[in-house]
Design a protein around this motif. Structure first.
Motif, PDB file in Angstrom:
ATOM      1  N   ILE A  18      24.248 -33.375 -45.297  1.00 63.53           N
ATOM      2  CA  ILE A  18      23.376 -33.187 -46.451  1.00 63.53           C
ATOM      3  C   ILE A  18      23.276 -31.688 -46.726  1.00 63.53           C
ATOM      4  O   ILE A  18      23.328 -30.875 -45.800  1.00 63.53           O
ATOM      5  CB  ILE A  18      21.988 -33.812 -46.195  1.00 63.53           C
ATOM      6  CG1 ILE A  18      21.154 -33.850 -47.462  1.00 63.53           C
ATOM      7  CG2 ILE A  18      21.247 -33.110 -45.102  1.00 63.53           C
ATOM      8  CD1 ILE A  18      19.909 -34.699 -47.335  1.00 63.53           C
ATOM      9  N   SER A  19      23.167 -31.341 -47.987  1.00 62.73           N
ATOM     10  CA  SER A  19      23.098 -29.922 -48.343  1.00 62.73           C
ATOM     11  C   SER A  19      21.659 -29.418 -48.270  1.00 62.73           C
ATOM     12  O   SER A  19      20.703 -30.194 -48.351  1.00 62.73           O
ATOM     13  CB  SER A  19      23.653 -29.701 -49.751  1.00 62.73           C
ATOM     14  OG  SER A  19      22.787 -30.256 -50.704  1.00 62.73           O
ATOM     15  N   PHE A  20      21.540 -28.101 -48.152  1.00 66.80           N
ATOM     16  CA  PHE A  20      20.214 -27.495 -48.091  1.00 66.80           C
ATOM     17  C   PHE A  20      19.465 -27.683 -49.403  1.00 66.80           C
ATOM     18  O   PHE A  20      18.246 -27.848 -49.408  1.00 66.80           O
ATOM     19  CB  PHE A  20      20.327 -26.006 -47.744  1.00 66.80           C
ATOM     20  CG  PHE A  20      18.999 -25.333 -47.620  1.00 66.80           C
ATOM     21  CD1 PHE A  20      18.184 -25.573 -46.535  1.00 66.80           C
ATOM     22  CD2 PHE A  20      18.548 -24.482 -48.607  1.00 66.80           C
ATOM     23  CE1 PHE A  20      16.943 -24.975 -46.424  1.00 66.80           C
ATOM     24  CE2 PHE A  20      17.315 -23.872 -48.510  1.00 66.80           C
ATOM     25  CZ  PHE A  20      16.511 -24.119 -47.415  1.00 66.80           C
ATOM     26  N   VAL A  21      20.175 -27.692 -50.508  1.00 70.76           N
ATOM     27  CA  VAL A  21      19.535 -27.855 -51.818  1.00 70.76           C
ATOM     28  C   VAL A  21      18.851 -29.213 -51.905  1.00 70.76           C
ATOM     29  O   VAL A  21      17.731 -29.327 -52.406  1.00 70.76           O
ATOM     30  CB  VAL A  21      20.568 -27.686 -52.950  1.00 70.76           C
ATOM     31  CG1 VAL A  21      19.956 -27.973 -54.294  1.00 70.76           C
ATOM     32  CG2 VAL A  21      21.167 -26.301 -52.917  1.00 70.76           C
ATOM     33  N   LYS A  22      19.490 -30.265 -51.397  1.00 71.45           N
ATOM     34  CA  LYS A  22      18.883 -31.591 -51.417  1.00 71.45           C
ATOM     35  C   LYS A  22      17.643 -31.640 -50.524  1.00 71.45           C
ATOM     36  O   LYS A  22      16.629 -32.220 -50.895  1.00 71.45           O
ATOM     37  CB  LYS A  22      19.882 -32.651 -50.966  1.00 71.45           C
ATOM     38  CG  LYS A  22      20.917 -32.963 -52.000  1.00 71.45           C
ATOM     39  CD  LYS A  22      21.738 -34.147 -51.594  1.00 71.45           C
ATOM     40  CE  LYS A  22      22.752 -34.455 -52.686  1.00 71.45           C
ATOM     41  NZ  LYS A  22      23.504 -35.656 -52.382  1.00 71.45           N
ATOM     42  N   ILE A  23      17.739 -31.016 -49.357  1.00 69.02           N
ATOM     43  CA  ILE A  23      16.583 -30.966 -48.460  1.00 69.02           C
ATOM     44  C   ILE A  23      15.452 -30.198 -49.116  1.00 69.02           C
ATOM     45  O   ILE A  23      14.285 -30.601 -49.065  1.00 69.02           O
ATOM     46  CB  ILE A  23      16.975 -30.325 -47.110  1.00 69.02           C
ATOM     47  CG1 ILE A  23      17.960 -31.217 -46.371  1.00 69.02           C
ATOM     48  CG2 ILE A  23      15.737 -30.071 -46.261  1.00 69.02           C
ATOM     49  CD1 ILE A  23      18.555 -30.597 -45.141  1.00 69.02           C
ATOM     50  N   PHE A  55      14.806 -24.207 -40.621  1.00 66.68           N
ATOM     51  CA  PHE A  55      15.970 -23.889 -41.439  1.00 66.68           C
ATOM     52  C   PHE A  55      16.249 -22.394 -41.557  1.00 66.68           C
ATOM     53  O   PHE A  55      17.314 -22.008 -42.015  1.00 66.68           O
ATOM     54  CB  PHE A  55      15.814 -24.500 -42.834  1.00 66.68           C
ATOM     55  CG  PHE A  55      15.812 -26.002 -42.804  1.00 66.68           C
ATOM     56  CD1 PHE A  55      16.982 -26.707 -42.654  1.00 66.68           C
ATOM     57  CD2 PHE A  55      14.627 -26.701 -42.903  1.00 66.68           C
ATOM     58  CE1 PHE A  55      16.991 -28.076 -42.614  1.00 66.68           C
ATOM     59  CE2 PHE A  55      14.613 -28.081 -42.869  1.00 66.68           C
ATOM     60  CZ  PHE A  55      15.804 -28.766 -42.723  1.00 66.68           C
ATOM     61  N   GLY A  56      15.305 -21.555 -41.194  1.00 65.29           N
ATOM     62  CA  GLY A  56      15.517 -20.119 -41.270  1.00 65.29           C
ATOM     63  C   GLY A  56      15.436 -19.562 -42.679  1.00 65.29           C
ATOM     64  O   GLY A  56      15.692 -18.382 -42.893  1.00 65.29           O
ATOM     65  N   LYS A  57      15.087 -20.409 -43.637  1.00 66.90           N
ATOM     66  CA  LYS A  57      14.936 -19.997 -45.033  1.00 66.90           C
ATOM     67  C   LYS A  57      13.627 -20.588 -45.537  1.00 66.90           C
ATOM     68  O   LYS A  57      13.289 -21.706 -45.180  1.00 66.90           O
ATOM     69  CB  LYS A  57      16.065 -20.550 -45.904  1.00 66.90           C
ATOM     70  CG  LYS A  57      17.440 -20.153 -45.485  1.00 66.90           C
ATOM     71  CD  LYS A  57      18.463 -20.866 -46.347  1.00 66.90           C
ATOM     72  CE  LYS A  57      19.847 -20.706 -45.784  1.00 66.90           C
ATOM     73  NZ  LYS A  57      20.830 -21.499 -46.512  1.00 66.90           N
ATOM     74  N   ILE A  63      18.588 -20.716 -54.376  1.00 66.81           N
ATOM     75  CA  ILE A  63      19.946 -21.097 -54.006  1.00 66.81           C
ATOM     76  C   ILE A  63      20.796 -20.982 -55.262  1.00 66.81           C
ATOM     77  O   ILE A  63      20.499 -21.606 -56.282  1.00 66.81           O
ATOM     78  CB  ILE A  63      20.000 -22.549 -53.486  1.00 66.81           C
ATOM     79  CG1 ILE A  63      19.077 -22.729 -52.292  1.00 66.81           C
ATOM     80  CG2 ILE A  63      21.418 -22.938 -53.142  1.00 66.81           C
ATOM     81  CD1 ILE A  63      19.511 -22.013 -51.051  1.00 66.81           C
ATOM     82  N   GLU A  64      21.839 -20.187 -55.179  1.00 64.30           N
ATOM     83  CA  GLU A  64      22.702 -20.040 -56.344  1.00 64.30           C
ATOM     84  C   GLU A  64      23.526 -21.301 -56.520  1.00 64.30           C
ATOM     85  O   GLU A  64      24.246 -21.725 -55.625  1.00 64.30           O
ATOM     86  CB  GLU A  64      23.618 -18.832 -56.172  1.00 64.30           C
ATOM     87  CG  GLU A  64      24.387 -18.515 -57.426  1.00 64.30           C
ATOM     88  CD  GLU A  64      25.087 -17.186 -57.330  1.00 64.30           C
ATOM     89  OE1 GLU A  64      26.173 -17.085 -57.902  1.00 64.30           O
ATOM     90  OE2 GLU A  64      24.554 -16.282 -56.684  1.00 64.30           O
ATOM     91  N   LYS A  65      23.383 -21.898 -57.684  1.00 61.84           N
ATOM     92  CA  LYS A  65      24.097 -23.133 -57.973  1.00 61.84           C
ATOM     93  C   LYS A  65      25.425 -22.801 -58.634  1.00 61.84           C
ATOM     94  O   LYS A  65      25.522 -21.838 -59.388  1.00 61.84           O
ATOM     95  CB  LYS A  65      23.254 -24.018 -58.884  1.00 61.84           C
ATOM     96  CG  LYS A  65      21.969 -24.440 -58.214  1.00 61.84           C
ATOM     97  CD  LYS A  65      21.124 -25.267 -59.120  1.00 61.84           C
ATOM     98  CE  LYS A  65      19.833 -25.597 -58.395  1.00 61.84           C
ATOM     99  NZ  LYS A  65      18.884 -26.250 -59.263  1.00 61.84           N
ATOM    100  N   PRO A  66      26.461 -23.583 -58.359  1.00 65.20           N
ATOM    101  CA  PRO A  66      27.755 -23.297 -58.972  1.00 65.20           C
ATOM    102  C   PRO A  66      27.705 -23.503 -60.479  1.00 65.20           C
ATOM    103  O   PRO A  66      27.030 -24.404 -60.978  1.00 65.20           O
ATOM    104  CB  PRO A  66      28.697 -24.304 -58.309  1.00 65.20           C
ATOM    105  CG  PRO A  66      27.816 -25.397 -57.840  1.00 65.20           C
ATOM    106  CD  PRO A  66      26.495 -24.755 -57.515  1.00 65.20           C
ATOM    107  N   ASN A  67      28.414 -22.669 -61.193  1.00 59.59           N
ATOM    108  CA  ASN A  67      28.480 -22.807 -62.645  1.00 59.59           C
ATOM    109  C   ASN A  67      29.354 -24.004 -62.999  1.00 59.59           C
ATOM    110  O   ASN A  67      30.439 -24.178 -62.461  1.00 59.59           O
ATOM    111  CB  ASN A  67      29.076 -21.549 -63.277  1.00 59.59           C
ATOM    112  CG  ASN A  67      28.146 -20.371 -63.178  1.00 59.59           C
ATOM    113  OD1 ASN A  67      26.941 -20.551 -63.097  1.00 59.59           O
ATOM    114  ND2 ASN A  67      28.687 -19.171 -63.172  1.00 59.59           N
ATOM    115  N   VAL A  68      28.853 -24.821 -63.883  1.00 60.19           N
ATOM    116  CA  VAL A  68      29.580 -25.994 -64.319  1.00 60.19           C
ATOM    117  C   VAL A  68      29.997 -25.775 -65.765  1.00 60.19           C
ATOM    118  O   VAL A  68      29.183 -25.418 -66.608  1.00 60.19           O
ATOM    119  CB  VAL A  68      28.712 -27.269 -64.197  1.00 60.19           C
ATOM    120  CG1 VAL A  68      29.451 -28.483 -64.708  1.00 60.19           C
ATOM    121  CG2 VAL A  68      28.280 -27.459 -62.765  1.00 60.19           C
ATOM    122  N   ASN A  69      31.252 -25.976 -66.016  1.00 59.90           N
ATOM    123  CA  ASN A  69      31.772 -25.825 -67.365  1.00 59.90           C
ATOM    124  C   ASN A  69      31.261 -26.966 -68.234  1.00 59.90           C
ATOM    125  O   ASN A  69      31.278 -28.121 -67.838  1.00 59.90           O
ATOM    126  CB  ASN A  69      33.300 -25.817 -67.329  1.00 59.90           C
ATOM    127  CG  ASN A  69      33.909 -25.427 -68.644  1.00 59.90           C
ATOM    128  OD1 ASN A  69      33.209 -25.249 -69.639  1.00 59.90           O
ATOM    129  ND2 ASN A  69      35.213 -25.291 -68.659  1.00 59.90           N
TER     130      ASN A  69
END
Length: 76
Positions: A18-23, A55-57, A63-69
């Motif tokens: 699972i990703s940190f963004v979902k948590i 989590f240390g954060k 959280i920088e999200k990837p750019n989606v075209n």
């Protein structure tokens, strides 16, 4: 109960299930529901510190999200 849930999510995070963004989103949802139900401010602060320890954060770190075209989304 939330501490137990966070421990389980931390194990999944370490195994890359699972990703940190979902948590982070799950935790923010729980936190807002506690605030709406007028949960104890100290208990919320305690769980915030527990989240940071695991989590240390901080839970509200950016959280920088990837750019989606746009064309990838609307490709019909």
């Amino acid at each position: 109960r939330e501490r137990k849930r966070l421990r389980g999510l931390h194990r999944c995070y370490l195994r890359n299930e699972i990703s940190f963004v979902k948590i982070q989103n799950m935790y923010l949802s729980w936190r807002e529901s506690m605030i709406q139900r007028k949960g104890s401010y100290r208990s919320i602060q305690s769980i915030d510190a527990y989240f940071l320890n695991l989590f240390g954060k901080p839970y509200d770190s950016y959280i920088e999200k990837p750019n989606v075209n746009r064309h990838e989304i609307f490709s019909w």
